[in-house]
Design a protein around this motif. Structure first.
Motif, PDB file in Angstrom:
ATOM      1  N   GLU A  23      -6.840 -90.219  24.168  1.00 23.83           N
ATOM      2  CA  GLU A  23      -6.650 -88.924  24.820  1.00 23.83           C
ATOM      3  C   GLU A  23      -7.422 -88.817  26.129  1.00 23.83           C
ATOM      4  OE1 GLU A  23      -4.650 -86.621  23.820  1.00 23.83           O
ATOM      5  OE2 GLU A  23      -4.011 -87.646  21.985  1.00 23.83           O
ATOM      6  N   ASP A  24      -8.243 -89.848  26.459  1.00 25.29           N
ATOM      7  CA  ASP A  24      -9.040 -89.838  27.689  1.00 25.29           C
ATOM      8  C   ASP A  24      -9.936 -88.596  27.743  1.00 25.29           C
ATOM      9  OD1 ASP A  24     -10.074 -90.645  30.110  1.00 25.29           O
ATOM     10  OD2 ASP A  24      -8.400 -89.853  31.308  1.00 25.29           O
ATOM     11  N   ARG A  25     -10.703 -88.373  26.666  1.00 19.79           N
ATOM     12  CA  ARG A  25     -11.552 -87.171  26.630  1.00 19.79           C
ATOM     13  C   ARG A  25     -12.850 -87.480  25.900  1.00 19.79           C
ATOM     14  NH1 ARG A  25     -11.432 -84.136  21.779  1.00 19.79           N
ATOM     15  NH2 ARG A  25     -10.104 -85.080  20.162  1.00 19.79           N
ATOM     16  N   PHE A  26     -13.870 -86.626  26.225  1.00 19.72           N
ATOM     17  CA  PHE A  26     -15.140 -86.663  25.510  1.00 19.72           C
ATOM     18  C   PHE A  26     -15.007 -85.790  24.271  1.00 19.72           C
ATOM     19  CE2 PHE A  26     -16.325 -87.634  29.887  1.00 19.72           C
ATOM     20  CZ  PHE A  26     -17.193 -88.709  29.721  1.00 19.72           C
ATOM     21  N   VAL A  27     -15.376 -86.317  23.109  1.00 24.41           N
ATOM     22  CA  VAL A  27     -15.309 -85.528  21.864  1.00 24.41           C
ATOM     23  C   VAL A  27     -16.583 -84.714  21.703  1.00 24.41           C
ATOM     24  CG1 VAL A  27     -15.099 -85.673  19.358  1.00 24.41           C
ATOM     25  CG2 VAL A  27     -13.772 -87.229  20.819  1.00 24.41           C
ATOM     26  N   CYS A  28     -17.726 -85.346  21.869  1.00 22.31           N
ATOM     27  CA  CYS A  28     -19.005 -84.647  21.813  1.00 22.31           C
ATOM     28  C   CYS A  28     -20.088 -85.532  22.400  1.00 22.31           C
ATOM     29  CB  CYS A  28     -19.360 -84.236  20.376  1.00 22.31           C
ATOM     30  SG  CYS A  28     -19.549 -85.637  19.236  1.00 22.31           S
ATOM     31  N   ALA A  29     -21.258 -84.986  22.643  1.00 28.44           N
ATOM     32  CA  ALA A  29     -22.369 -85.730  23.222  1.00 28.44           C
ATOM     33  C   ALA A  29     -23.668 -85.051  22.803  1.00 28.44           C
ATOM     34  CB  ALA A  29     -22.240 -85.778  24.739  1.00 28.44           C
ATOM     35  N   ASN A  30     -24.754 -85.837  22.632  1.00 29.40           N
ATOM     36  CA  ASN A  30     -26.039 -85.219  22.308  1.00 29.40           C
ATOM     37  C   ASN A  30     -26.740 -84.789  23.591  1.00 29.40           C
ATOM     38  OD1 ASN A  30     -26.937 -87.602  23.370  1.00 29.40           O
ATOM     39  ND2 ASN A  30     -27.870 -88.388  21.478  1.00 29.40           N
ATOM     40  N   GLN A  31     -27.872 -84.107  23.426  1.00 25.68           N
ATOM     41  CA  GLN A  31     -28.574 -83.544  24.576  1.00 25.68           C
ATOM     42  C   GLN A  31     -29.095 -84.637  25.501  1.00 25.68           C
ATOM     43  OE1 GLN A  31     -28.631 -80.406  25.373  1.00 25.68           O
ATOM     44  NE2 GLN A  31     -29.825 -80.772  27.242  1.00 25.68           N
ATOM     45  N   LEU A  32     -29.559 -85.767  24.932  1.00 23.24           N
ATOM     46  CA  LEU A  32     -30.052 -86.872  25.751  1.00 23.24           C
ATOM     47  C   LEU A  32     -28.955 -87.420  26.665  1.00 23.24           C
ATOM     48  CD1 LEU A  32     -32.262 -88.839  23.162  1.00 23.24           C
ATOM     49  CD2 LEU A  32     -33.029 -87.366  25.043  1.00 23.24           C
ATOM     50  N   ALA A  33     -27.701 -87.495  26.172  1.00 24.28           N
ATOM     51  CA  ALA A  33     -26.583 -87.978  26.984  1.00 24.28           C
ATOM     52  C   ALA A  33     -26.278 -87.019  28.115  1.00 24.28           C
ATOM     53  CB  ALA A  33     -25.343 -88.178  26.105  1.00 24.28           C
ATOM     54  N   CYS A  34     -26.330 -85.697  27.816  1.00 23.72           N
ATOM     55  CA  CYS A  34     -26.055 -84.710  28.865  1.00 23.72           C
ATOM     56  C   CYS A  34     -27.117 -84.776  29.956  1.00 23.72           C
ATOM     57  CB  CYS A  34     -25.996 -83.309  28.252  1.00 23.72           C
ATOM     58  SG  CYS A  34     -24.571 -83.064  27.157  1.00 23.72           S
ATOM     59  N   GLU A  35     -28.382 -84.941  29.531  1.00 29.43           N
ATOM     60  CA  GLU A  35     -29.453 -85.038  30.518  1.00 29.43           C
ATOM     61  C   GLU A  35     -29.305 -86.315  31.355  1.00 29.43           C
ATOM     62  OE1 GLU A  35     -33.040 -84.838  28.275  1.00 29.43           O
ATOM     63  OE2 GLU A  35     -32.834 -82.690  27.795  1.00 29.43           O
ATOM     64  N   LEU A  36     -28.943 -87.420  30.709  1.00 32.67           N
ATOM     65  CA  LEU A  36     -28.776 -88.673  31.442  1.00 32.67           C
ATOM     66  C   LEU A  36     -27.648 -88.564  32.468  1.00 32.67           C
ATOM     67  CD1 LEU A  36     -29.479 -91.672  31.829  1.00 32.67           C
ATOM     68  CD2 LEU A  36     -27.858 -92.215  29.992  1.00 32.67           C
ATOM     69  N   LEU A  37     -26.548 -87.932  32.077  1.00 33.54           N
ATOM     70  CA  LEU A  37     -25.387 -87.810  32.973  1.00 33.54           C
ATOM     71  C   LEU A  37     -25.525 -86.647  33.931  1.00 33.54           C
ATOM     72  CD1 LEU A  37     -22.508 -88.514  30.414  1.00 33.54           C
ATOM     73  CD2 LEU A  37     -23.471 -90.104  32.085  1.00 33.54           C
ATOM     74  N   GLY A  38     -26.560 -85.794  33.729  1.00 31.03           N
ATOM     75  CA  GLY A  38     -26.782 -84.670  34.636  1.00 31.03           C
ATOM     76  C   GLY A  38     -25.715 -83.601  34.530  1.00 31.03           C
ATOM     77  N   ILE A  39     -25.256 -83.314  33.331  1.00 31.08           N
ATOM     78  CA  ILE A  39     -24.162 -82.355  33.157  1.00 31.08           C
ATOM     79  C   ILE A  39     -24.329 -81.670  31.814  1.00 31.08           C
ATOM     80  CG2 ILE A  39     -22.600 -84.077  32.125  1.00 31.08           C
ATOM     81  CD1 ILE A  39     -20.301 -82.745  33.593  1.00 31.08           C
ATOM     82  N   ASP A  40     -23.952 -80.408  31.726  1.00 29.60           N
ATOM     83  CA  ASP A  40     -24.037 -79.695  30.442  1.00 29.60           C
ATOM     84  C   ASP A  40     -22.848 -80.077  29.582  1.00 29.60           C
ATOM     85  OD1 ASP A  40     -21.871 -77.338  30.749  1.00 29.60           O
ATOM     86  OD2 ASP A  40     -22.896 -77.701  32.676  1.00 29.60           O
ATOM     87  N   GLU A  41     -22.996 -79.865  28.274  1.00 21.69           N
ATOM     88  CA  GLU A  41     -21.982 -80.333  27.330  1.00 21.69           C
ATOM     89  C   GLU A  41     -20.616 -79.670  27.525  1.00 21.69           C
ATOM     90  OE1 GLU A  41     -21.325 -81.154  22.545  1.00 21.69           O
ATOM     91  OE2 GLU A  41     -22.977 -79.874  23.201  1.00 21.69           O
ATOM     92  N   PRO A  42     -20.529 -78.343  27.710  1.00 17.08           N
ATOM     93  CA  PRO A  42     -19.182 -77.758  27.904  1.00 17.08           C
ATOM     94  C   PRO A  42     -18.455 -78.356  29.108  1.00 17.08           C
ATOM     95  CG  PRO A  42     -20.790 -76.060  27.415  1.00 17.08           C
ATOM     96  CD  PRO A  42     -21.584 -77.294  27.631  1.00 17.08           C
TER      97      PRO A  42
END
Length: 633
Positions: A23-42
C-alpha cells in the motif's frame, strides 16, 4: 491489534517503523523513529513511504523485495528526507511481520548511519587498541599519506584521479575528477564510488560490482587498463572514458586501488567521423569500380555513333533523331523488335550527349528476379533483408551524372513502377531498409519490344509512367524493312568477326549478298551477325561459305509447296538446290568457272557445282537459253 503493536514498539530501545509496502504507507512508528525522522506520527502516517525515501527508490525496492523473500535483510544504502529536506543516511534492519494482515507488513529498525558509524568506529578503535590491532587506521593512513605526498601532482594532473579502499569506498578525489564528473570530493569520499559513477552500462543495463574491472583488482592484485566504458556525471550525463586501475599494497596486503581516467569524448567523436568517412570512401570506391567496369565495357565494345551501319532512309531518319535528342536531358523510349539494335541507339545517344564522360549503366529488366528489382534499382543497406551483409549501391546511384539504360522496361513489376516514376520526376529515392532520401541526376533511356500502350490498357503498366518515358520515342527499324543495308551490315560483321577470331579476312560474293537480302530475318540484325559468325568458323580458305545445311534453311526462302508443312523434307532440299543451280546457270549463261561463274555466285567450289549438275541431271546448255527447267522427280 494496532494499539498492541504500537505499545510494543514504544518499549523497544531502537527507532522502529512498520510499513505496508503493497500500500506504500506507514502503519505505525514509535517515538524514537519520529524523533529520528524529525516528524510527528500523524504526519508520518499520512506520508507515502516512497515520498520519504524518494532519493533512493531503486535501493528501497531491492531492500523490501529481499525482506519479503528472505524474511529479513540489512541495508546501509538507504536515506530518508526530513521535513526540512535534509538527507538522513540510515542503516536499516528489516524483518517480515508474522501478522494476519491482508498484505505483508515489514518492521524496520532505523539507525542514523553517521552516528552509528561513529559509534562503531569508536568501538572498533577501542577493540583494536585493546588488542593492539590498528590496521583500519593504517588503511586510511596509506591513502592519506598518498594524497599528502602527491598533492601537487594530483592538483596539477589533467586526468581524473581517485582512490578506493578494498570495500569500494572513495578515499580521495582530485580536482580534475571533480571537474569531469561534476561531483565534489566531499560528496564522494566515504561513498561507494561504483554506485556513484559506474553503475550502468551505455545500453542502460545495470553494471554489477562483481563485473567491474576495478573491483576485480581487489581479488588478484592485477593492473587493469580499460578503454571502452562510461562514467556517469552527477548531472546524469554519461561520458566515455579510458582508465587504469592500479592496486595499492600495504605490507603485502591489498588495501585498495588508485584509478586514473580521462574523458575520451573527442576521440570517440573523431573515430566515429573517421568510420563514417571510411564508409563513404568505401562506397565511392565501389561506385567508381562499377563505373569503371561500365566504361571498360564501352571501350572494349568500341561503341560510338559510327557503328549505326546503314544508308537506308530509315537509318538516316534514326540518326537525325539521335542528333536532335542527344544534347538534351529528355527521356527517350526506343521501340523495336528484338535484335534491331536498340542498345546501339541508346549508346549513340549517350556518346553524343554532354554525359558521355560518365558511364552508361545498362539494366536488363527481364533478367532481374521480381523480389530484387527494388534493391537492384535503388540499392540496400546492411541487414535490410536476409543476405544483405553489406551496403550496396543501386543502379541509379552508379549512373549518377550519367545515363541509365532500362532495357526491356515493360518487364518492370507494377508495384515498383510508382517508385520508378518518382525518381524520374524528382530524382529522389530511398535504399531498401533506409529512411534517408537520396538525390541523383540521371538521364533515362528506356527500350522495349512490347506494345506499352496495350500493357497500359490491360492494367499491367502505369499510364503516367508510360507518358513519362515516352517523351521522345524512337523506332528501331527491323532488318526486313531496310534490306538495302544488309550488304553493309554483312561486310561490317564479316570484318569484325574475322578480326575477333584472328582469321584472314574472308570475301563475300554478290550472289551471297543477294541471297541474304531475300531472307525475312525474324531475328533481325542479331540473327545476321550470328549467321556471319557461324559461317566464319565453318569456312575454309578465303571465301565465306553459306551453303552449309545449318544455314540453307536460314537464308533461303522456302518454296510455296512447303509453306503449309511443319518441316523441310529431303525432297524439298533437293528442289531448293536444283532451283538455285538452275537460277545461277541462267544468270551466268551456263558458265561454271571463273570470276563471273555460277560457282562463285553460289559460293561453292566449281568442282562441287559440276558434280551436283551431273548428279541432278541439269542441262547447262538448256539453262543458258531457257528461263527454267522442271525439277527431277
Amino acid at each position: 491489534m494496532l494499539n498492541a503493536l504500537k505499545g510494543l514498539l514504544e518499549n523497544l530501545p531502537e527507532a522502529v517503523i512498520i510499513i505496508d509496502p503493497a500500500e506504500d504507507r506507514f502503519v505505525c512508528a514509535n517515538q524514537l523513529a519520529c524523533e529520528l525522522l524529525g516528524i510527528d506520527e500523524p504526519t508520518l502516517l499520512n506520508t507515502r513511504v516512497s515520498s520519504s525515501f524518494r532519493g533512493c527508490l531503486p535501493q528501497l525496492h531491492v531492500f523490501t523485495e529481499a525482506v519479503l523473500y528472505n524474511g529479513h535483510a540489512l541495508s546501509d544504502e538507504l536515506s530518508a528526507l526530513t521535513p526540512g529536506q535534509e538527507t538522513l543516511e540510515l542503516e536499516i534492519n528489516g524483518s517480515l511481520c508474522q501478522l494476519p494482515t491482508e498484505s505483508p507488513w515489514l518492521a524496520l529498525s532505523l539507525r542514523d548511519k553517521y552516528l552509528y558509524q561513529q559509534w562503531r568506529m569508536r568501538s572498533e578503535a577501542q577493540h583494536h587498541h585493546r588488542f593492539g590491532r590498528l590496521q583500519w587506521q593504517r588503511i586510511h593512513q596509506v591513502f592519506q599519506d598518498f594524497e599528502k605526498e602527491n598533492q601537487l601532482i594530483l592538483s596539477a594532473a589533467g586526468e581524473g584521479i581517485y582512490g578506493v579502499d578494498a570495500e569500494g569506498r572513495t578515499t580521495f578525489v582530485n580536482p580534475a575528477a571533480e571537474r569531469l564528473l561534476g561531483w565534489k570530493a566531499k560528496e564522494l569520499i566515504g561513498k561507494n564510488i561504483h554506485l556513484a559513477i559506474h553503475h550502468t552500462h551505455p545500453d542502460g543495463s545495470d553494471y554489477c560490482v562483481q563485473d567491474c574491472p576495478i573491483f576485480a583488482a581487489f581479488k588478484d592484485g592485477a593492473v587493469r587498463q580499460v578503454d571502452d566504458e562510461m562514467f556517469w556525471c552527477k548531472s546524469g550525463r554519461a561520458i566515455p572514458v579510458e582508465y587504469t586501475s592500479t592496486p595499492i599494497m600495504d605490507n603485502g596486503r591489498l588495501v585498495g586501488a588508485v584509478v586514473v581516467f580521462r574523458d575520451v569524448s573527442d576521440r570517440k567523436t573523431a573515430e566515429a567521423r573517421l568510420r563514417n568517412a571510411l564508409k563513404e570512401v568505401e562506397q565511392l570506391k565501389h561506385k567508381l569500380e562499377l563505373e569503371n567496369a561500365y566504361l571498360q565495357e564501352e571501350i572494349s565494345e568500341g561503341y560510338n555513333s559510327h557503328h549505326i551501319v546503314g544508308r537506308s532512309p530509315a537509318v538516316q531518319h534514326t540518326v537525325q533523331q539521335i542528333q536532335l535528342v542527344a544534347p538534351t536531358v529528355a527521356t527517350v523510349l526506343i521501340n523495336g523488335e528484338s535484335g534491331t539494335g536498340k542498345e546501339l541507339i541508346a549508346r549513340a545517344i549517350h556518346s553524343a550527349s554532354e554525359r558521355k564522360h560518365r558511364p552508361l549503366v545498362r539494366v536488363n529488366c527481364a533478367a532481374i528476379p521480381r523480389d530484387l528489382f527494388e534493391s537492384e534499382f535503388f540499392g540496400h543497406i546492411r541487414g535490410a533483408f536476409s543476405g544483405a551483409v553489406n551496403d550496396r549501391l543501386g543502379r541509379f546511384e552508379v549512373a549518377d551524372g550519367g545515363t541509365l539504360f532500362l532495357d526491356e522496361v515493360g518487364e518492370i513489376p507494377l508495384e515498383l513502377q510508382g517508385k520508378l516514376l518518382r525518381v524520374l520526376q524528382d530524382g529522389e529515392f530511398e535504399r531498401v531498409g533506409e529512411s534517408r532520401t537520396r538525390s541523383v541526376d540521371v538521364r533515362v533511356i528506356a527500350a522495349t519490344n512490347r506494345d506499352l500502350k496495350q500493357l497500359v490498357e490491360q492494367g499491367r503498366f502505369r499510364e503516367d509512367l508510360y507518358f513519362r518515358l515516352n517523351v521522345f520515342p524512337i523506332r528501331s527499324v527491323p532488318l526486313r524493312e531496310r534490306p538495302e543495308d544488309i550488304p553493309l551490315l554483312a561486310a561490317h560483321f564479316l570484318k569484325k568477326t574475322c578480326q575477333r577470331f584472328h582469321k584472314p579476312e574472308l570475301k563475300i560474293t554478290l550472289g551471297q549478298l543477294q541471297r541474304l537480302q531475300t531472307h525475312d530475318w525474324p531475328g533481325n540484325i542479331r540473327e545476321l551477325e550470328n549467321l556471319i559468325e557461324r559461317q566464319v568458323i565453318l569456312s575454309r580458305g578465303d571465301k565465306l561459305l553459306l551453303n552449309e545445311p545449318s544455314s540453307a534453311a536460314a537464308i533461303t526462302q522456302l518454296p510455296t509447296t512447303t509453306t503449309n508443312r511443319d518441316m523441310i523434307t529431303e525432297e524439298d532440299c533437293q528442289n531448293l538446290r536444283y532451283k538455285a543451280i538452275v537460277d545461277a546457270l541462267r544468270r551466268t549463261g551456263g558458265k561454271i568457272y571463273g570470276a563471273d561463274g555460277a560457282a562463285e555466285l553460289l559460293g561453292i567450289r566449281p568442282t562441287t557445282l559440276a558434280s551436283r549438275i551431273k548428279r541432278l541431271g541439269i542441262d547447262r546448255a538448256a539453262c543458258s537459253h531457257s528461263r527454267s527447267q522442271p525439277a527431277p522427280a
